[in-house]
Design a protein around this motif. Structure first.
Motif, PDB file in Angstrom:
ATOM      1  N   TYR A   1     -51.718  89.477  11.175  1.00 25.25           N
ATOM      2  CA  TYR A   1     -53.176  89.534  10.985  1.00 25.25           C
ATOM      3  C   TYR A   1     -53.759  88.120  10.932  1.00 25.25           C
ATOM      4  O   TYR A   1     -54.825  87.844  11.487  1.00 25.25           O
ATOM      5  N   ILE A   2     -53.054  87.235  10.223  1.00 22.73           N
ATOM      6  CA  ILE A   2     -53.531  85.839  10.119  1.00 22.73           C
ATOM      7  C   ILE A   2     -53.515  85.189  11.502  1.00 22.73           C
ATOM      8  O   ILE A   2     -54.481  84.538  11.909  1.00 22.73           O
TER       9      ILE A   2
ATOM     10  N   LYS B   1     -56.269  86.570  13.703  1.00 25.32           N
ATOM     11  CA  LYS B   1     -57.567  86.011  13.285  1.00 25.32           C
ATOM     12  C   LYS B   1     -57.746  84.590  13.839  1.00 25.32           C
ATOM     13  O   LYS B   1     -58.801  84.237  14.381  1.00 25.32           O
TER      14      LYS B   1
ATOM     15  N   LYS C   1     -58.221  84.721  17.644  1.00 30.67           N
ATOM     16  CA  LYS C   1     -59.549  85.218  17.994  1.00 30.67           C
ATOM     17  C   LYS C   1     -60.582  84.099  17.839  1.00 30.67           C
ATOM     18  O   LYS C   1     -61.414  83.869  18.724  1.00 30.67           O
ATOM     19  N   ALA C   2     -60.501  83.390  16.724  1.00 30.94           N
ATOM     20  CA  ALA C   2     -61.445  82.275  16.472  1.00 30.94           C
ATOM     21  C   ALA C   2     -61.253  81.177  17.521  1.00 30.94           C
ATOM     22  O   ALA C   2     -62.223  80.618  18.034  1.00 30.94           O
TER      23      ALA C   2
ATOM     24  N   ARG D   1     -62.610  81.952  21.009  1.00 34.19           N
ATOM     25  CA  ARG D   1     -64.073  81.942  21.109  1.00 34.19           C
ATOM     26  C   ARG D   1     -64.587  80.536  21.374  1.00 34.19           C
ATOM     27  O   ARG D   1     -65.558  80.351  22.090  1.00 34.19           O
ATOM     28  N   THR D   2     -63.944  79.540  20.784  1.00 37.62           N
ATOM     29  CA  THR D   2     -64.439  78.157  20.959  1.00 37.62           C
ATOM     30  C   THR D   2     -63.572  77.380  21.956  1.00 37.62           C
ATOM     31  O   THR D   2     -64.067  76.496  22.630  1.00 37.62           O
TER      32      THR D   2
ATOM     33  N   GLU E   1     -59.394  76.648   8.033  1.00 35.38           N
ATOM     34  CA  GLU E   1     -59.209  77.278   6.722  1.00 35.38           C
ATOM     35  C   GLU E   1     -59.971  76.551   5.622  1.00 35.38           C
ATOM     36  O   GLU E   1     -60.414  77.183   4.664  1.00 35.38           O
TER      37      GLU E   1
ATOM     38  N   ASN F   1     -65.696  76.291   4.602  1.00 38.55           N
ATOM     39  CA  ASN F   1     -66.212  77.431   3.815  1.00 38.55           C
ATOM     40  C   ASN F   1     -65.231  77.938   2.757  1.00 38.55           C
ATOM     41  O   ASN F   1     -65.355  79.067   2.290  1.00 38.55           O
TER      42      ASN F   1
ATOM     43  N   CYS G   1     -62.120  78.847   3.023  1.00 34.41           N
ATOM     44  CA  CYS G   1     -61.319  80.006   3.443  1.00 34.41           C
ATOM     45  C   CYS G   1     -59.863  79.932   2.974  1.00 34.41           C
ATOM     46  O   CYS G   1     -59.224  80.970   2.784  1.00 34.41           O
TER      47      CYS G   1
ATOM     48  N   LEU H   1     -57.676  82.900   1.380  1.00 40.60           N
ATOM     49  CA  LEU H   1     -56.337  83.321   1.831  1.00 40.60           C
ATOM     50  C   LEU H   1     -55.350  83.320   0.663  1.00 40.60           C
ATOM     51  O   LEU H   1     -54.532  84.229   0.532  1.00 40.60           O
TER      52      LEU H   1
END
Lengths: 226, 237
Positions: free
Chosen positions: A6-7, A10, A13-14, A17-18, A77, A80, A82, A86
């Motif tokens: 899952y990590i 994630k 996916k991030a 996108r960039t 991470e 913000n 994150c 986690l």
């Protein structure tokens, strides 16, 4: 183990996108190969000389491109807060480490696979599919060792002001046991050896990967503790 | 009696500097305690120790009967934390953020999707669910952050300066959410410098100064906020 995936999912996916890490690593790696291929000049026709020099060039290019990516791996991470989130999840720290290793490995290996055809063209190699598969295996094993220890050190240097400087200084000496057999095995493949000719290097790489991964997994908790 | 939080002789030092000194605290289930105190009193450190984000130098923390030192993962499963930082991934959408954290808490797929839809509605972000968090205002991030903290239905909420960076309207939305059914039943510990707003929300007041609780009492001990401020102001410097 599923939570490590899952990590990693994630992170990927991030990243897709960039494409910040992927693009910068690929461009850096390509530039290194182009500069070396120009500097080799007339040597490029001499396959014996190229076979001696090119494996080192390939791994220099991947190692430094990989460092660009590693220095960013925990930035996502830390933005913000994150990483705190986690750490608040009901999983052991090793799960977080494994997740980060998986995502870093996927990004770096993808960059290497995309760069490899440019290396073959620029250095005038003709590799059969079997040699290409073996080369991919060496890249995977070498990259895993690089990422296993690099992810740990990236976490360790996260809180420091000179992270970008400190990471290569700490990482390169630790990486030597991985880089040496990786370069030798690559040279073997480019010289036309089969798997038998590079089996000792492959065993060394697998052993270092295992040691680096297990030790880093165990000490990761201390790397991310306050 | 099983408390939501039980702290015994808790101390924490950074090097030779003690931050928390022999704290004892029992928080009943469903109770809302606010911890006030000057900067450097150890308020955030206290929350971090309860949340297992730091290790104590001495003493013990129990959350819903689980020992934080021995069963940190079970303790984390009981806790939702809201901070002045949103704890959200900017490149992911609101829904993806909640899905990721729900997966990390081991929620099953169908229940998770229902919970995400419910929470997004609760925090008023259902129309922005599939937009990236990077495009959100501070207030929207904080509302989503509340949904994130509640995704696994925690029994204990830790709120660390949740008003920081919020404009008055966003603060009002936040307070209404705290009073909403979504928060019912959970125990809460909030650390805040906003005396008036926090006092209005809580059941119990704790004042931490130089690593010790210098006041611990129910809100009903005061006739109102002015009475509280008059009596506790000297303890807050």
């Amino acid at each position: 183990m599923i939570r490590s995936f899952y990590i990693a999912a994630k992170d990927l996916k991030a990243e897709f996108r960039t494409k910040q890490m992927l693009n910068s690593m690929f461009i850096f790696s390509l530039m290194v190969l182009v500069v070396f291929s120009i500097s080799f000049g007339d040597f490029l026709g001499d396959s014996a000389k190229v076979a001696k020099l090119a494996p080192g060039v390939l791994w220099v290019s991947f190692t430094f491109a990989g460092m660009l990516g590693l220095s960013r791996t925990f930035v996502l991470e830390s933005e913000n807060g994150c990483l705190e989130a986690l750490k608040l999840c009901p999983v052991d720290r090793g799960t977080i480490y494994t997740g980060k290793v998986l995502s870093n490995l996927a990004i770096m290996f993808l960059m290497e696979i995309v760069t490899l055809p440019f290396f073959i063209v620029l250095f005038n190699y003709g590799l059969d599919p079997r040699a290409l598969l073996l080369l991919a295996l060496i890249l995977l094993l070498g990259t895993f060792g690089f990422i296993a220890v690099g992810t740990l050190l990236s976490a360790l240097t996260l809180g420091t002001r000179t992270r970008e400087l400190l990471l290569p200084v700490l990482l390169l000496p630790v990486l030597l046991p991985v880089l040496i057999p990786a370069v030798e095995a690559t040279a073997g493949i480019l010289a036309g050896n089969g798997i038998v000719g590079i089996s000792s290097e492959l065993r060394l790489l697998a052993a270092y990967d295992l040691v680096f991964f297990v030790v880093s997994n165990l000490v990761f908790e201390y790397a991310i503790s306050d | 009696m099983e408390y939501a939080v039980s702290i015994r002789k808790l101390s924490k030092a950074f090097g030779k500097s003690p931050v928390l000194k022999n704290l004892d605290l029992d928080l009943k289930k469903g109770e809302f305690a606010v911890v006030f105190g000057p900067n450097g009193a150890g308020k955030t450190t206290l929350l971090k120790l309860i949340a297992t984000l730091a290790e104590p130098t001495g003493g013990s923390v129990f959350v819903s009967g689980f020992n934080a030192a021995e069963e940190p993962e079970k303790v984390r499963n009981e806790i939702g934390m809201l901070s002045h930082e949103p704890y959200l991934y900017g490149e992911l959408t609101a829904r993806e953020n909640l899905r990721f954290f729900g997966q990390m808490y081991g929620l099953d797929k169908q229940k998770l999707e229902e919970r995400i839809a419910h929470l997004l509605k609760e925090v008023g972000l259902e129309t922005r669910a599939d937009e990236r968090v990077n495009t959100f205002s501070r207030g929207m991030k904080q509302r989503l952050s509340i949904a994130r903290a509640l995704i696994h239905e925690p029994s204990l909420l830790l709120l660390d300066e949740p008003y920081t960076g919020l404009d008055p309207k966003a603060s009002e939305v936040f307070e209404n959410l705290l009073k909403s059914p979504a928060f019912e039943g959970s125990s809460k510990i909030m650390v805040s410098h906003d005396l008036e707003r926090s006092f209005a929300l809580c059941d119990r007041v704790l004042v931490l100064n130089a690593g010790r609780f210098v006041y611990d009492g129910l809100k009903t001990n005061f006739s109102g906020f002015e009475d509280f401020r008059e009596k506790c102001a000297p303890l807050l410097t």
